[in-house]
Design a protein around this motif. Structure first.
Motif, mmCIF file in Angstrom:
data_model
loop_
_atom_site.group_PDB
_atom_site.id
_atom_site.type_symbol
_atom_site.label_atom_id
_atom_site.label_comp_id
_atom_site.label_asym_id
_atom_site.label_seq_id
_atom_site.Cartn_x
_atom_site.Cartn_y
_atom_site.Cartn_z
ATOM 1 N N ALA A 187 1.499 3.947 -3.463
ATOM 2 C CA ALA A 187 1.408 5.402 -3.345
ATOM 3 C C ALA A 187 2.685 6.072 -3.854
ATOM 4 O O ALA A 187 2.671 7.250 -4.178
ATOM 5 C CB ALA A 187 1.139 5.801 -1.896
ATOM 6 N N GLY A 226 -3.821 -1.350 -5.039
ATOM 7 C CA GLY A 226 -4.576 -0.236 -5.614
ATOM 8 C C GLY A 226 -6.053 -0.546 -5.713
ATOM 9 O O GLY A 226 -6.898 0.281 -5.369
ATOM 10 N N TYR A 281 0.837 -1.202 0.000
ATOM 11 C CA TYR A 281 0.000 0.000 0.000
ATOM 12 C C TYR A 281 0.872 1.253 0.000
ATOM 13 O O TYR A 281 0.537 2.251 -0.639
ATOM 14 C CB TYR A 281 -0.961 -0.025 1.190
ATOM 15 C CG TYR A 281 -2.007 -1.094 1.030
ATOM 16 C CD1 TYR A 281 -3.225 -0.800 0.452
ATOM 17 C CD2 TYR A 281 -1.759 -2.409 1.410
ATOM 18 C CE1 TYR A 281 -4.179 -1.780 0.257
ATOM 19 C CE2 TYR A 281 -2.699 -3.398 1.225
ATOM 20 C CZ TYR A 281 -3.910 -3.082 0.647
ATOM 21 O OH TYR A 281 -4.833 -4.051 0.443
ATOM 22 N N PRO A 324 0.061 8.650 -7.557
ATOM 23 C CA PRO A 324 -0.536 9.377 -6.422
ATOM 24 C C PRO A 324 -1.923 8.829 -6.085
ATOM 25 O O PRO A 324 -2.938 9.469 -6.321
ATOM 26 C CB PRO A 324 -0.602 10.820 -6.923
ATOM 27 C CG PRO A 324 -0.627 10.710 -8.405
ATOM 28 C CD PRO A 324 0.101 9.456 -8.777
ATOM 29 N N VAL A 325 -1.953 7.627 -5.518
ATOM 30 C CA VAL A 325 -3.224 6.928 -5.371
ATOM 31 C C VAL A 325 -4.161 7.645 -4.405
ATOM 32 O O VAL A 325 -5.384 7.614 -4.574
ATOM 33 C CB VAL A 325 -2.982 5.459 -4.960
ATOM 34 C CG1 VAL A 325 -2.426 5.360 -3.560
ATOM 35 C CG2 VAL A 325 -4.237 4.638 -5.095
ATOM 36 N N TRP A 326 -3.585 8.346 -3.405
ATOM 37 C CA TRP A 326 -4.473 9.047 -2.469
ATOM 38 C C TRP A 326 -5.086 10.271 -3.122
ATOM 39 O O TRP A 326 -6.222 10.644 -2.818
ATOM 40 C CB TRP A 326 -3.716 9.410 -1.188
ATOM 41 C CG TRP A 326 -3.156 8.189 -0.525
ATOM 42 C CD1 TRP A 326 -1.839 7.871 -0.367
ATOM 43 C CD2 TRP A 326 -3.903 7.071 0.009
ATOM 44 N NE1 TRP A 326 -1.722 6.642 0.232
ATOM 45 C CE2 TRP A 326 -2.963 6.134 0.476
ATOM 46 C CE3 TRP A 326 -5.261 6.791 0.127
ATOM 47 C CZ2 TRP A 326 -3.338 4.916 1.054
ATOM 48 C CZ3 TRP A 326 -5.638 5.586 0.705
ATOM 49 C CH2 TRP A 326 -4.692 4.669 1.165
ATOM 50 N N ASP A 327 -4.348 10.911 -4.052
ATOM 51 C CA ASP A 327 -4.950 12.009 -4.828
ATOM 52 C C ASP A 327 -6.081 11.480 -5.698
ATOM 53 O O ASP A 327 -7.136 12.113 -5.828
ATOM 54 C CB ASP A 327 -3.892 12.679 -5.718
ATOM 55 C CG ASP A 327 -2.871 13.449 -4.907
ATOM 56 O OD1 ASP A 327 -3.132 13.657 -3.704
ATOM 57 O OD2 ASP A 327 -1.828 13.826 -5.460
ATOM 58 N N ALA A 351 -7.935 8.981 -5.029
ATOM 59 C CA ALA A 351 -9.068 8.718 -4.135
ATOM 60 C C ALA A 351 -9.791 10.017 -3.793
ATOM 61 O O ALA A 351 -11.023 10.078 -3.783
ATOM 62 C CB ALA A 351 -8.593 8.012 -2.874
ATOM 63 N N LEU A 352 -9.002 11.067 -3.550
ATOM 64 C CA LEU A 352 -9.604 12.357 -3.212
ATOM 65 C C LEU A 352 -10.414 12.887 -4.403
ATOM 66 O O LEU A 352 -11.528 13.398 -4.233
ATOM 67 C CB LEU A 352 -8.502 13.351 -2.828
ATOM 68 C CG LEU A 352 -8.987 14.604 -2.111
ATOM 69 C CD1 LEU A 352 -9.604 14.248 -0.775
ATOM 70 C CD2 LEU A 352 -7.833 15.590 -1.921
ATOM 71 N N LEU A 388 -10.053 7.396 -9.284
ATOM 72 C CA LEU A 388 -9.477 6.099 -8.931
ATOM 73 C C LEU A 388 -9.573 5.078 -10.063
ATOM 74 O O LEU A 388 -8.624 4.337 -10.315
ATOM 75 C CB LEU A 388 -10.184 5.535 -7.699
ATOM 76 C CG LEU A 388 -9.496 5.781 -6.368
ATOM 77 C CD1 LEU A 388 -10.367 5.297 -5.235
ATOM 78 C CD2 LEU A 388 -8.148 5.071 -6.319
ATOM 79 N N ILE A 405 -7.772 -0.398 -2.378
ATOM 80 C CA ILE A 405 -8.028 0.995 -1.974
ATOM 81 C C ILE A 405 -9.279 1.521 -2.675
ATOM 82 O O ILE A 405 -10.083 2.245 -2.094
ATOM 83 C CB ILE A 405 -6.814 1.891 -2.312
ATOM 84 C CG1 ILE A 405 -5.628 1.495 -1.434
ATOM 85 C CG2 ILE A 405 -7.144 3.360 -2.116
ATOM 86 C CD1 ILE A 405 -4.340 2.197 -1.788
#
Lengths: 301, 284
Positions: B71, B254, B67, B75-78, B80-81, B233, B257
């Motif tokens: 990232a 990924g 995980y 930019p996997v959290w971007d 998601a955002l 995503l 997530i």
């Protein structure tokens, strides 16, 4: 839902200002008109031009459609999309009905099973697609099991026909839960007395299924067939993920919508030609819907 | 499948139940198993052979390293955002727009109501896939390509949601609103104070489906977005898969997530989700 609304022909209350209702409607009409109806009309108009992404194009009559008919890729895509409908609709009509019968009875823990069976519907098609890409990999779990059973490995993601079949399997797997819920609602309306009367006559479960359940849920089966057919005809993501953007080896697995996406988007897109393809997609979905509904009416007689 | 059989009563009672549970567990393995396999793969460290046979269903030494690694490469959290922004906006616009339009169609009397209804019905007949190219060009025209607004706009007020809300309002008894009208309440007051609170159930359905639809959508964001920082995503996952296809652990991490928030949301809401279908079922 329709009948509830129709039962009471609510005439509504007149507003003091004649413009008020239109203020309520404005956002919805604007979005629906601007992003669905207008694009549809402009697609039809553009399909008669040689437009590209960066140029508006001139009227060329039926040139795009003539080119379409002579394009072997179009025929491959049409074949694949129609094969998809033929391959996906029968299992999606039958299997969810059996599943609904399985989860219909209120046994302990049934709420958990129903929710679990619905999970693939909730997940994005990209996630489910990637999960199956990994499962069907040459060295993935499915092939490992197959070779353990002694049948040898299969090129699920490399053979064009197996690829198309695998994508269909993913579509069916993902759709089971959705149509199960549709059937569950229909089954709840089947009068219990019918089953009891039939059981008293000594009919077994299979007979009861064929003589009571199937006739009672037949309208729902037609609805499911129509929905599944329309969705199958627009298939994109499953094939795109399993076969890749190019549509598998030699593009053999390209579907119509993949062709629209390839031809009509991006800076060098041939938007006129892609619009003609889009019109074919529209006519096909509408035609399939009418076909299913008509088949139901002929069966009624 | 039993004909008129004559075994003892107890025998007749339990074996169909056992068969039922065996079948239920079989289907459970088929529907949930693939997700668990993906989860298991995402938890396997680099020292563990993910291709080995017989496959190890559980990771020998579970690790969250994948995980962190995913990232680092994208930019996997971007992503998601971005997905969250798109989904939240879609919920708001769909709930507000569909409730407003649905209310006018169900409860207000005015010239042109049938025409307005027809607009929404006609929109149902147009599959989104057949207008992709035109929408793409429209977005270019307004310079909205490669923006999240461009992702949201085409599905921001679904025609189906408008019709759902219309039917919900039409099913309410009209007497209360008629009384409020006599007392001088205007359309807006009747809508916000009387009709909307009574249609909460349908509004929740619209919200849930708008969220899922926006979170899961793939084809349209794929077309309209080209800059990696704007990816949602689903598009980001597709990019991850295309670029790091040989690293199954990363792709698995990924996708977990991407799917976990929805499964949690669904698990919380599943009781109300199935209320209509479930409670109506035959009690055995």
């Amino acid at each position: 839902m329709r009948t509830e609304a129709e039962r009471r022909p609510a005439r509504g209350i007149r507003t003091r200002l004649p413009v008020s209702p239109w203020l309520f409607l404005a956002p919805g009409l604007l979005i629906t008109g601007g992003f669905t109806l207008y694009p549809f009309l402009s697609t039809v108009a553009r399909s008669f031009t040689d437009a590209r992404t960066l140029t508006a194009g001139r009227f060329t009559g039926g040139a795009n459609y003539r080119e379409l008919v002579h394009d072997p890729v179009f025929w491959t895509a049409l074949r694949n999309s129609l094969l998809y409908v033929a391959g996906v609709v029968p299992p999606l009509v039958v299997l969810p009905l059996l599943l609904a019968l399985l989860v219909q009875r209120q046994v302990p823990g049934i709420a958990f099973f129903r929710a679990a069976f619905y999970t693939p519907v909730v997940a994005s098609v990209v996630v489910t697609g990637l999960i199956w890409v990994w499962l069907l990999d040459d060295r993935g779990l499915v092939n490992a099991v197959l070779s353990a059973l002694g049948s040898g490995r299969a090129g699920f993601l490399s053979d064009p026909w197996l690829l198309l079949g695998s994508a269909m399997a993913v579509t069916v797997w993902k759709g089971l839960g959705y149509y199960m819920i549709v059937y569950l609602a229909a089954l709840a309306r089947v009068p219990r007395e019918l089953h009891e009367a039939c059981a008293v006559d000594g009919a077994g479960a299979v007979r009861r299924f064929l003589t009571v359940t199937v006739p009672a849920v037949r309208p729902t089966m037609v609805l499911v067939a129509a929905l599944a057919a329309v969705n199958a005809c627009r298939v994109f993501s499953e094939v795109y993920l399993l076969a890749g953007p190019g549509g598998g080896p030699g593009g053999e697995d390209t579907t119509l919508v993949m062709l629209v996406q390839q031809a009509g988007t991006g800076l060098s897109g041939r938007t006129g030609y892609a619009s003609a393809l889009s019109v074919v997609v529209f006519v096909l979905t509408l035609g399939l819907m009418l076909l299913v509904l008509r088949a139901d009416r002929t069966a009624d007689r | 499948m039993s004909g008129p059989r004559v075994p003892g009563r107890a025998g007749r009672r339990w074996w169909p139940l056992v068969v039922r549970y065996v079948l239920l567990l079989g289907v459970l393995a088929l529907t949930i198993g693939p997700f668990l396999w993906q989860l298991s793969t995402s938890l396997k460290g680099p020292g563990e052979d993910i291709y080995r046979f017989p496959p190890s269903l559980l990771p020998q030494r579970p690790t969250l390293a994948n995980y962190g690694a995913v990232a680092e490469v994208v930019p996997v959290w971007d992503f998601a955002l971005n997905s969250l922004r798109v989904a939240a906006a879609s919920v708001l616009t769909n709930c507000a727009g569909a409730a407003l339009a649905g209310y006018a169609l169900a409860r207000l009397r005015f010239r042109g109501r049938r025409v307005a209804l027809l607009v929404f019905l006609a929109a149902l007949l147009v599959p989104a896939e057949s207008i992709l190219v035109a929408q793409f060009l429209t977005m270019r025209q307004f310079q909205l390509n490669d923006t999240l607004l461009g992702v949201v706009l085409p599905g921001s007020i679904g025609a189906l949601n408008v019709l759902l809300m219309r039917n919900a309002f039409a099913a309410l008894p009209p007497e209360v609103e008629e009384a409020a009208f006599v007392d001088g309440a205007n359309a807006w007051q009747r809508f916000t104070r009387i009709a909307l609170p009574s249609a909460r159930g349908t509004l929740a359905v619209v919200a849930v489906f708008a969220f899922m639809g926006a979170w899961d959508d793939f084809l349209w964001p794929l077309i309209v977005l080209s800059d990696q920082s704007k990816f949602t995503l689903t598009v980001g996952l597709n990019y991850l898969h295309g670029t790091f296809a040989d690293n199954q652990r990363l792709v698995a991490a990924g996708s977990v997530i991407a799917v976990l928030p929805l499964i949690v949301l669904f698990a919380c809401l599943q009781r109300s989700f199935f209320r209509g279908a479930g409670e109506g079922a035959v009690k055995g």
